[in-house]
Motif scaffolding. Structure first.
Motif, PDB file in Angstrom:
ATOM      1  N   ALA A  34       2.551   3.142  -9.119  1.00  0.00           N
ATOM      2  CA  ALA A  34       1.896   3.176  -7.813  1.00  0.00           C
ATOM      3  C   ALA A  34       0.936   4.352  -7.722  1.00  0.00           C
ATOM      4  O   ALA A  34      -0.178   4.208  -7.197  1.00  0.00           O
ATOM      5  CB  ALA A  34       2.946   3.257  -6.701  1.00  0.00           C
ATOM      6  N   GLU A  35       1.333   5.499  -8.249  1.00  0.00           N
ATOM      7  CA  GLU A  35       0.447   6.668  -8.235  1.00  0.00           C
ATOM      8  C   GLU A  35      -0.814   6.404  -9.049  1.00  0.00           C
ATOM      9  O   GLU A  35      -1.932   6.728  -8.619  1.00  0.00           O
ATOM     10  CB  GLU A  35       1.180   7.894  -8.795  1.00  0.00           C
ATOM     11  N   LEU A  36      -0.654   5.790 -10.215  1.00  0.00           N
ATOM     12  CA  LEU A  36      -1.811   5.463 -11.050  1.00  0.00           C
ATOM     13  C   LEU A  36      -2.737   4.481 -10.329  1.00  0.00           C
ATOM     14  O   LEU A  36      -3.954   4.675 -10.284  1.00  0.00           O
ATOM     15  CB  LEU A  36      -1.349   4.877 -12.382  1.00  0.00           C
TER      16      LEU A  36
ATOM     17  N   MET B 129       0.852  -1.175   0.000  1.00  0.00           N
ATOM     18  CA  MET B 129       0.000   0.000   0.000  1.00  0.00           C
ATOM     19  C   MET B 129       0.897   1.237   0.000  1.00  0.00           C
ATOM     20  O   MET B 129       1.742   1.382   0.862  1.00  0.00           O
ATOM     21  CB  MET B 129      -0.889   0.024   1.235  1.00  0.00           C
ATOM     22  N   THR B 130       0.649   2.110  -0.928  1.00  0.00           N
ATOM     23  CA  THR B 130       1.498   3.285  -0.997  1.00  0.00           C
ATOM     24  C   THR B 130       0.749   4.552  -0.666  1.00  0.00           C
ATOM     25  O   THR B 130       1.325   5.604  -0.565  1.00  0.00           O
ATOM     26  CB  THR B 130       2.099   3.422  -2.405  1.00  0.00           C
ATOM     27  N   ASP B 131      -0.552   4.464  -0.457  1.00  0.00           N
ATOM     28  CA  ASP B 131      -1.339   5.679  -0.271  1.00  0.00           C
ATOM     29  C   ASP B 131      -2.573   5.354   0.533  1.00  0.00           C
ATOM     30  O   ASP B 131      -3.065   4.237   0.508  1.00  0.00           O
ATOM     31  CB  ASP B 131      -1.734   6.212  -1.665  1.00  0.00           C
ATOM     32  N   SER B 132      -3.101   6.355   1.225  1.00  0.00           N
ATOM     33  CA  SER B 132      -4.289   6.137   2.044  1.00  0.00           C
ATOM     34  C   SER B 132      -5.533   5.889   1.202  1.00  0.00           C
ATOM     35  O   SER B 132      -6.564   5.513   1.724  1.00  0.00           O
ATOM     36  CB  SER B 132      -4.513   7.338   2.959  1.00  0.00           C
ATOM     37  N   SER B 133      -5.464   6.102  -0.132  1.00  0.00           N
ATOM     38  CA  SER B 133      -6.617   5.837  -0.979  1.00  0.00           C
ATOM     39  C   SER B 133      -6.861   4.334  -1.131  1.00  0.00           C
ATOM     40  O   SER B 133      -7.945   3.920  -1.500  1.00  0.00           O
ATOM     41  CB  SER B 133      -6.437   6.465  -2.364  1.00  0.00           C
ATOM     42  N   ARG B 134      -5.840   3.528  -0.861  1.00  0.00           N
ATOM     43  CA  ARG B 134      -6.022   2.087  -0.922  1.00  0.00           C
ATOM     44  C   ARG B 134      -6.777   1.660   0.320  1.00  0.00           C
ATOM     45  O   ARG B 134      -6.445   2.062   1.425  1.00  0.00           O
ATOM     46  CB  ARG B 134      -4.679   1.365  -0.976  1.00  0.00           C
ATOM     47  N   PRO B 135      -7.818   0.845   0.168  1.00  0.00           N
ATOM     48  CA  PRO B 135      -8.611   0.502   1.342  1.00  0.00           C
ATOM     49  C   PRO B 135      -7.844  -0.372   2.317  1.00  0.00           C
ATOM     50  O   PRO B 135      -7.189  -1.317   1.921  1.00  0.00           O
ATOM     51  CB  PRO B 135      -9.800  -0.264   0.739  1.00  0.00           C
ATOM     52  N   GLU B 136      -7.899   0.014   3.581  1.00  0.00           N
ATOM     53  CA  GLU B 136      -7.324  -0.836   4.606  1.00  0.00           C
ATOM     54  C   GLU B 136      -8.365  -1.890   4.924  1.00  0.00           C
ATOM     55  O   GLU B 136      -9.551  -1.615   4.986  1.00  0.00           O
ATOM     56  CB  GLU B 136      -6.994  -0.023   5.846  1.00  0.00           C
ATOM     57  N   GLY B 137      -7.922  -3.066   5.100  1.00  0.00           N
ATOM     58  CA  GLY B 137      -8.883  -4.123   5.371  1.00  0.00           C
ATOM     59  C   GLY B 137      -8.206  -5.328   5.967  1.00  0.00           C
ATOM     60  O   GLY B 137      -7.027  -5.298   6.338  1.00  0.00           O
ATOM     61  N   ARG B 138      -8.942  -6.378   6.029  1.00  0.00           N
ATOM     62  CA  ARG B 138      -8.477  -7.609   6.643  1.00  0.00           C
ATOM     63  C   ARG B 138      -7.477  -8.313   5.731  1.00  0.00           C
ATOM     64  O   ARG B 138      -7.735  -8.522   4.544  1.00  0.00           O
ATOM     65  CB  ARG B 138      -9.685  -8.512   6.877  1.00  0.00           C
ATOM     66  N   VAL B 139      -6.345  -8.660   6.292  1.00  0.00           N
ATOM     67  CA  VAL B 139      -5.371  -9.501   5.604  1.00  0.00           C
ATOM     68  C   VAL B 139      -5.697 -10.928   6.009  1.00  0.00           C
ATOM     69  O   VAL B 139      -5.672 -11.269   7.196  1.00  0.00           O
ATOM     70  CB  VAL B 139      -3.929  -9.136   6.008  1.00  0.00           C
ATOM     71  N   LEU B 140      -6.047 -11.756   5.051  1.00  0.00           N
ATOM     72  CA  LEU B 140      -6.464 -13.117   5.369  1.00  0.00           C
ATOM     73  C   LEU B 140      -5.292 -13.959   5.848  1.00  0.00           C
ATOM     74  O   LEU B 140      -4.216 -13.939   5.256  1.00  0.00           O
ATOM     75  CB  LEU B 140      -7.109 -13.770   4.150  1.00  0.00           C
ATOM     76  N   ASP B 141      -5.529 -14.702   6.940  1.00  0.00           N
ATOM     77  CA  ASP B 141      -4.499 -15.596   7.452  1.00  0.00           C
ATOM     78  C   ASP B 141      -4.512 -16.899   6.649  1.00  0.00           C
ATOM     79  O   ASP B 141      -5.337 -17.086   5.755  1.00  0.00           O
ATOM     80  CB  ASP B 141      -4.683 -15.851   8.949  1.00  0.00           C
ATOM     81  N   ALA B 142      -3.589 -17.786   6.983  1.00  0.00           N
ATOM     82  CA  ALA B 142      -3.438 -19.031   6.228  1.00  0.00           C
ATOM     83  C   ALA B 142      -4.720 -19.852   6.236  1.00  0.00           C
ATOM     84  O   ALA B 142      -5.127 -20.399   5.204  1.00  0.00           O
ATOM     85  CB  ALA B 142      -2.280 -19.848   6.790  1.00  0.00           C
ATOM     86  N   GLY B 143      -5.380 -19.942   7.385  1.00  0.00           N
ATOM     87  CA  GLY B 143      -6.610 -20.737   7.477  1.00  0.00           C
ATOM     88  C   GLY B 143      -7.713 -20.184   6.600  1.00  0.00           C
ATOM     89  O   GLY B 143      -8.408 -20.933   5.898  1.00  0.00           O
ATOM     90  N   ALA B 144      -7.898 -18.867   6.616  1.00  0.00           N
ATOM     91  CA  ALA B 144      -8.937 -18.240   5.797  1.00  0.00           C
ATOM     92  C   ALA B 144      -8.620 -18.403   4.318  1.00  0.00           C
ATOM     93  O   ALA B 144      -9.512 -18.680   3.508  1.00  0.00           O
ATOM     94  CB  ALA B 144      -9.090 -16.769   6.164  1.00  0.00           C
TER      95      ALA B 144
ATOM     96  N   SER C  35      -1.354   1.059 -22.682  1.00  0.00           N
ATOM     97  CA  SER C  35      -0.002   0.808 -22.193  1.00  0.00           C
ATOM     98  C   SER C  35       0.746   2.124 -22.129  1.00  0.00           C
ATOM     99  O   SER C  35       0.521   3.017 -22.951  1.00  0.00           O
ATOM    100  CB  SER C  35       0.744  -0.141 -23.134  1.00  0.00           C
ATOM    101  N   ALA C  36       1.624   2.244 -21.158  1.00  0.00           N
ATOM    102  CA  ALA C  36       2.488   3.417 -21.032  1.00  0.00           C
ATOM    103  C   ALA C  36       3.770   2.976 -20.353  1.00  0.00           C
ATOM    104  O   ALA C  36       3.781   2.010 -19.586  1.00  0.00           O
ATOM    105  CB  ALA C  36       1.799   4.510 -20.216  1.00  0.00           C
ATOM    106  N   ARG C  37       4.847   3.695 -20.618  1.00  0.00           N
ATOM    107  CA  ARG C  37       6.123   3.405 -19.959  1.00  0.00           C
ATOM    108  C   ARG C  37       6.162   4.206 -18.661  1.00  0.00           C
ATOM    109  O   ARG C  37       6.158   5.436 -18.695  1.00  0.00           O
ATOM    110  CB  ARG C  37       7.281   3.774 -20.864  1.00  0.00           C
ATOM    111  N   LEU C  38       6.191   3.490 -17.519  1.00  0.00           N
ATOM    112  CA  LEU C  38       6.110   4.127 -16.214  1.00  0.00           C
ATOM    113  C   LEU C  38       7.223   3.647 -15.305  1.00  0.00           C
ATOM    114  O   LEU C  38       7.709   2.525 -15.444  1.00  0.00           O
ATOM    115  CB  LEU C  38       4.768   3.804 -15.537  1.00  0.00           C
ATOM    116  N   THR C  39       7.588   4.475 -14.337  1.00  0.00           N
ATOM    117  CA  THR C  39       8.448   4.026 -13.248  1.00  0.00           C
ATOM    118  C   THR C  39       7.561   3.313 -12.234  1.00  0.00           C
ATOM    119  O   THR C  39       6.320   3.412 -12.285  1.00  0.00           O
ATOM    120  CB  THR C  39       9.135   5.224 -12.555  1.00  0.00           C
ATOM    121  N   VAL C  40       8.164   2.631 -11.291  1.00  0.00           N
ATOM    122  CA  VAL C  40       7.377   1.967 -10.257  1.00  0.00           C
ATOM    123  C   VAL C  40       6.589   2.995  -9.440  1.00  0.00           C
ATOM    124  O   VAL C  40       5.439   2.746  -9.044  1.00  0.00           O
ATOM    125  CB  VAL C  40       8.257   1.060  -9.363  1.00  0.00           C
ATOM    126  N   GLU C  41       7.168   4.171  -9.215  1.00  0.00           N
ATOM    127  CA  GLU C  41       6.460   5.219  -8.477  1.00  0.00           C
ATOM    128  C   GLU C  41       5.259   5.727  -9.268  1.00  0.00           C
ATOM    129  O   GLU C  41       4.188   5.977  -8.706  1.00  0.00           O
ATOM    130  CB  GLU C  41       7.411   6.387  -8.148  1.00  0.00           C
TER     131      GLU C  41
END
Length: 197
Positions: free
Chosen positions: A153-155, A1-16, A144-150
């Motif tokens: 991530a912004e897109l 996650m690089t930005d607060s716009s990405r939803p925070e949520g449950r990270v599923l454990d191995a059992g789930a 398609s576009a030529r982008l850096t990793v940053e």
């Protein structure tokens, strides 16, 4: 996650994740996510499976808190199930460190993406039979576009922000002229020129 716009949520454990790593369970989970509360018999009708099979797999999902019984709705013979609201991520960094953990995540991702592709292909092949207004306002776009990793991530963050805002605004909307609309955003790097094909 690089930005607060990405939803925070449950990270599923191995059992789930292991509980979800089954084609019918992914389908049931997706139907509850997209269409809201359902019964085992209703889901059986939607999937072409037996009520016994859907009941069994619903209980397996509920055991890992992926879904829950709807309180105050239904009877002892016909229980209603729902997916709790909120984001869920299918990537668990701790599991990615072991071959078995990666295998489980890959299985869940594979089933999830196969289902998404089937939904897209159903739209592509049968969408022409739908109401013209819905068809005209739909979008299938590839670029398609030529982008850096940053830049990538912004897109991704900007696209996720629009999706999150839309879901938050309209999730509980009701009315006669509404339909469930699926939203997808695919942003990923292509192989380097001359790399593996």
């Amino acid at each position: 996650m690089t930005d607060s716009s990405r939803p925070e949520g449950r990270v599923l454990d191995a059992g789930a994740l292991r509980a979800l790593a089954h084609p019918l369970r992914v389908r049931l989970y997706d139907l509850l996510s997209q269409y809201g509360a359902q019964t085992a018999s209703g889901l059986a009708a939607l999937t072409g499976e037996s009520t016994g099979a859907t009941s069994y797999h619903l209980r397996a999902l509920a055991k890992h808190d992926l879904i829950r019984e709807v309180e105050g709705r239904g009877t002892a013979r016909e229980r209603w199930w729902e997916r709790p609201a909120g984001a869920v991520t299918l990537v668990n960094p701790d599991l990615a460190t072991t071959p078995s953990g990666r295998a489980v995540m890959e299985a869940v991702h594979s089933e999830t993406l196969t289902l998404r592709q089937q939904q897209l292909m159903t739209f592509v092949t049968h969408g022409w039979d739908d109401d013209e207004a819905w068809l005209d306002k739909s979008l299938i776009s590839t670029a398609s576009a030529r982008l850096t990793v940053e830049q990538m991530a912004e897109l991704a963050d900007r696209l996720q922000s629009v999706i999150t805002e839309t879901v938050d605004r309209y999730r509980d909307q009701s009315g006669d002229d509404l339909r469930v609309v699926t939203m997808r955003a695919d942003v990923f790097p292509l192989p380097l020129e001359g790399g593996p094909r």
